[in-house]
Design a protein around this motif. Structure first.
Motif, PDB file in Angstrom:
ATOM      1  N   GLY A 159      41.756  40.861  39.777  1.00  0.00           N
ATOM      2  CA  GLY A 159      42.196  40.103  40.913  1.00  0.00           C
ATOM      3  C   GLY A 159      41.738  40.950  42.311  1.00  0.00           C
ATOM      4  O   GLY A 159      40.863  41.552  42.330  1.00  0.00           O
ATOM      5  N   GLU A 160      42.618  40.553  43.318  1.00  0.00           N
ATOM      6  CA  GLU A 160      42.123  40.950  44.748  1.00  0.00           C
ATOM      7  C   GLU A 160      42.413  42.359  44.858  1.00  0.00           C
ATOM      8  O   GLU A 160      41.599  43.002  45.797  1.00  0.00           O
ATOM      9  CB  GLU A 160      43.192  40.487  45.665  1.00  0.00           C
ATOM     10  CG  GLU A 160      43.419  38.990  45.562  1.00  0.00           C
ATOM     11  CD  GLU A 160      42.272  37.922  46.218  1.00  0.00           C
ATOM     12  OE1 GLU A 160      41.056  38.302  45.527  1.00  0.00           O
ATOM     13  OE2 GLU A 160      42.428  37.331  46.900  1.00  0.00           O
ATOM     14  N   ILE A 161      42.748  43.230  44.201  1.00  0.00           N
ATOM     15  CA  ILE A 161      42.667  44.732  44.131  1.00  0.00           C
ATOM     16  C   ILE A 161      41.330  45.306  43.801  1.00  0.00           C
ATOM     17  O   ILE A 161      41.234  46.291  43.960  1.00  0.00           O
ATOM     18  CB  ILE A 161      43.875  45.739  43.408  1.00  0.00           C
ATOM     19  CG1 ILE A 161      43.674  44.926  41.914  1.00  0.00           C
ATOM     20  CG2 ILE A 161      45.098  45.365  43.901  1.00  0.00           C
ATOM     21  CD1 ILE A 161      44.853  46.031  41.079  1.00  0.00           C
ATOM     22  N   VAL A 213      48.053  43.300  41.173  1.00  0.00           N
ATOM     23  CA  VAL A 213      49.512  43.068  42.128  1.00  0.00           C
ATOM     24  C   VAL A 213      48.766  42.096  43.190  1.00  0.00           C
ATOM     25  O   VAL A 213      49.632  42.085  44.293  1.00  0.00           O
ATOM     26  CB  VAL A 213      49.699  44.492  42.525  1.00  0.00           C
ATOM     27  CG1 VAL A 213      50.593  45.037  41.250  1.00  0.00           C
ATOM     28  CG2 VAL A 213      48.552  45.444  42.869  1.00  0.00           C
ATOM     29  N   GLY A 214      47.453  42.083  43.514  1.00  0.00           N
ATOM     30  CA  GLY A 214      47.152  41.093  44.605  1.00  0.00           C
ATOM     31  C   GLY A 214      46.763  41.741  46.048  1.00  0.00           C
ATOM     32  O   GLY A 214      46.747  43.021  46.061  1.00  0.00           O
ATOM     33  N   ALA A 219      37.653  33.797  40.689  1.00  0.00           N
ATOM     34  CA  ALA A 219      37.054  35.347  40.138  1.00  0.00           C
ATOM     35  C   ALA A 219      38.170  36.172  39.383  1.00  0.00           C
ATOM     36  O   ALA A 219      38.252  36.649  38.511  1.00  0.00           O
ATOM     37  CB  ALA A 219      36.321  36.101  41.334  1.00  0.00           C
ATOM     38  N   ALA A 220      39.285  35.895  40.260  1.00  0.00           N
ATOM     39  CA  ALA A 220      40.628  36.673  39.667  1.00  0.00           C
ATOM     40  C   ALA A 220      40.937  36.247  38.442  1.00  0.00           C
ATOM     41  O   ALA A 220      41.385  37.344  37.410  1.00  0.00           O
ATOM     42  CB  ALA A 220      41.905  36.296  40.499  1.00  0.00           C
ATOM     43  N   ARG A 221      40.971  34.927  37.977  1.00  0.00           N
ATOM     44  CA  ARG A 221      40.980  34.456  36.589  1.00  0.00           C
ATOM     45  C   ARG A 221      40.202  35.034  35.574  1.00  0.00           C
ATOM     46  O   ARG A 221      40.505  35.458  34.391  1.00  0.00           O
ATOM     47  CB  ARG A 221      41.124  32.864  36.637  1.00  0.00           C
ATOM     48  CG  ARG A 221      42.539  31.964  37.286  1.00  0.00           C
ATOM     49  CD  ARG A 221      42.497  30.915  36.789  1.00  0.00           C
ATOM     50  NE  ARG A 221      41.407  30.096  37.402  1.00  0.00           N
ATOM     51  CZ  ARG A 221      41.320  29.482  38.584  1.00  0.00           C
ATOM     52  NH1 ARG A 221      42.591  29.341  39.259  1.00  0.00           N
ATOM     53  NH2 ARG A 221      40.503  28.701  38.735  1.00  0.00           N
ATOM     54  N   ALA A 222      38.923  34.985  35.881  1.00  0.00           N
ATOM     55  CA  ALA A 222      37.821  35.590  35.127  1.00  0.00           C
ATOM     56  C   ALA A 222      38.114  37.095  34.797  1.00  0.00           C
ATOM     57  O   ALA A 222      38.168  37.608  33.608  1.00  0.00           O
ATOM     58  CB  ALA A 222      36.740  35.351  35.606  1.00  0.00           C
TER      59      ALA A 222
END
Lengths: 114, 486
Positions: free
Chosen positions: B324-326, B128-129, B334-337
């Motif tokens: 992701g960012e959460i 959710v970012g 990094a979020a993609r990985a």
């Protein structure tokens, strides 16, 4: 100067513009198809449109639906985040206020009513 | 055997990668996002109605993103739900296995006639970012003061620039893309001000250089933004901040000042700049209400609280993954990985798959990068020095700093919950998303103790506890939800 839309003719992304028209407190405001209500109002030179508890003006702050500063009434729906709602041709936007000092404006609910 | 059903919440870099690998693993995927388009904030797209011929002009890594989004959205096992808001997560009864039921509303943002649905699945991936964190300063509530994220969303998402004489200020590398997108759209950026002093930034970035080399993609992106600033001769200053915005009904000028290493203002260093907009970001706050509603444990760090995940992106809650960012502010690669790992495992993929080693390495390098960011761009402890008694701390309720100080000073009202009720700070429509961390920090500091002394007999008021995660109208709530609509 105020916020504005990048001119389509010179925009590097090569896009088209289909005009649309909304009203804001009865006044006609032009935008283009695909814009949010907030985008339409900003590009039309409006920066603040809601009144907070003290009566001070508020407009867009976070731009992504988190801060709720930009709430407006769209057609019959109150408390709509202008930065998240796509404008549709003919939308009737009414400005909201939490300031008790303005008679006749659409009163906004405090959180206790939610 | 029927393939597992995975619900992915959020279609930014992490969520889209999760949907992709879950599909590759053979799962049925429901991908949902509150926006009309996938991409999240990083790959925020223009609306279809713009029919843009060259969208790649505004996007870093557009080709890979475009390929991925088409593949995922057109996949026969993927159900794509745009304009979908998750307003609650319902945990299963204690004896029942599985992840929470995902309650959604489908339809135009904050509309009255959205369709209410409940979604049951074998696994839930939360992606959710985060959103900008902005520290209060006098005048920050004036129209014309925007978060960096707002300026970028408007420029990238609908080609609206927030002003023609703009100052970008705060801390972190995100200031660079914000300034670059304003320049691209034709604004004049008068200055980019990084609040941290050069030694702090340099120390954070230069330690353990091999970690940075591993993030070459991200570093290259930042170099591009920096080059744009140089090309446009935008002055970039470190150790300087916007400490006040002034104007009659809208921002007309900002006061900037030199800061010491701890962000205390150097007296006499104030300068006034005439502007028509200012964009400020002091970091990012992860959107934690859904992970908290699911029951996921959090971990504390110097950069704040994040969702605690294991080596497989599993949270403490069975069947719930986070990416992701959460889980930490580490940027899109990094979020993609993380998303790719979470999606593969949530979709029933082989945990011994050789590719996971590579994904884990990318993820770990991303996390190292996040730590580096936190070290290079901390929020200095002395920032409250620029507050004045009348400075608004809670934007929704317009609670000022003096009221907060008064409430905290009173022994009877010192507990967080009571301060909230007394001052209304955090009780407005944003549900403390904007002021929550600030009020918590200021209160703790005023009391001279760590935060959250519980009131006897009442549970501690958790700052991310929002059982109703998004506004829902009473009519919609009264509607019986349909379950498993597919």
């Amino acid at each position: 100067m105020s916020p504005r839309r990048v001119r389509a003719e010179t925009d590097a992304v090569g896009r088209r513009e289909r005009p649309l028209l909304i009203t804001v407190d009865g006044e006609a405001v032009g935008g283009i198809d695909g814009q949010t209500i907030a985008g339409v109002m900003l590009a039309a030179g409006r920066l603040g449109w809601r009144r907070g508890v003290s009566g001070a003006a508020r407009g867009v702050f976070c731009g992504i639906g988190v801060c709720f500063d930009c709430l407006v009434t769209v057609n019959a729906d109150r408390d709509v985040r202008a930065c998240r709602r796509r404008a549709r041709d003919g939308d009737v936007v009414t400005l909201q206020s939490r300031w008790p000092g303005i008679p006749g404006t659409a009163r906004e609910s405090g959180s206790e009513d939610r | 055997m029927t393939p597992p059903h995975v619900t992915v919440v959020g279609a930014g870099p992490a969520g889209l990668a999760a949907a992709e690998t879950a599909l590759i693993a053979g799962a049925e995927v429901t991908l949902l996002d509150s926006a009309e388009q996938p991409g999240g904030q990083y790959h925020r797209m223009m609306p279809d109605a713009y029919a843009a011929a060259r969208p790649e002009r505004l996007q870093h890594g557009w080709r890979a993103f475009d390929r991925r989004r088409r593949w995922v959205l057109e996949h026969p096992r993927c159900t794509w739900w745009p304009d979908t808001t998750v307003w609650a997560l319902e945990r299963p009864a204690p004896h029942e296995p599985g992840p929470p039921r995902v309650h959604v509303l489908r339809g135009p943002a904050d509309g009255a006639d959205r369709r209410r649905l409940g979604l049951d699945s074998d696994a839930v991936v939360l992606a959710v970012g985060a959103h900008d964190r902005v520290l209060p300063f006098p005048g920050w509530e004036l129209p014309g003061v925007f978060t960096g994220g707002a300026a970028q969303a408007l420029a990238k998402g609908e080609r609206v620039v927030v002003g023609d004489r703009v100052v970008v200020a705060g801390t972190g590398p995100f200031l660079l893309p914000v300034a670059a997108s304003l320049l691209e759209a034709g604004s004049r950026v008068l200055a980019v001000l990084e609040a941290n002093a050069t030694p702090t930034v340099a120390r954070g970035w230069s330690q353990r250089l091999w970690e940075l080399a591993a993030q070459a993609g991200k570093a290259g992106e930042l170099v591009e933004y920096a080059a744009a600033l140089v090309r446009h001769r935008v002055p970039c200053r470190t150790g300087r901040a916007v400490i006040e915005a002034r104007g009659d009904g809208r921002v007309e000028e900002v006061v900037t000042a030199r800061l010491r290493g701890d962000w205390s203002v150097v007296p006499g260093s104030e300068r006034t700049i005439a502007v028509d907009a200012v964009c400020v970001t002091h970091g990012f706050s992860p959107q934690l209400e859904l992970p908290v509603a699911a029951g996921c444990a959090l971990r504390g760090s110097s950069a704040g609280e994040f969702v605690d995940v294991d080596d497989d992106q599993r949270t403490s809650c069975p069947g719930v993954y986070a990416c992701g960012e959460i889980t930490g502010i580490a940027g899109a690669p990094a979020a993609r990985a993380e998303g790719a790992l979470a999606g593969w495992l949530a979709g029933g993929g082989d945990p011994a798959a050789p590719a996971l080693r590579h994904l884990r390495r990318n993820r770990d390098q991303g996390r190292a990068f996040a730590e580096r960011l936190a070290r290079a761009h901390p929020v200095g402890a002395a920032w409250p020095g620029w507050l004045r008694p009348e400075t608004v701390v809670c934007r929704c309720e317009e609670t000022d700093y003096a009221s907060l100080c008064r409430a905290v000073a009173h022994a009877a009202t010192a507990a967080a919950r009571v301060v909230k009720l007394e001052t209304r700070a955090g009780l407005g429509p944003c549900q403390a998303r904007m002021c929550g961390p600030t009020v918590a920090e200021l209160s703790a500091r005023l009391r001279g103790e760590p935060l959250d002394r519980p009131v006897e007999g009442l549970p501690v008021a958790g700052p991310h506890h929002r059982p109703i995660a998004q506004p829902i109208r009473l009519g919609e709530l009264a509607d019986c939800p349909s379950l498993d609509p597919e």
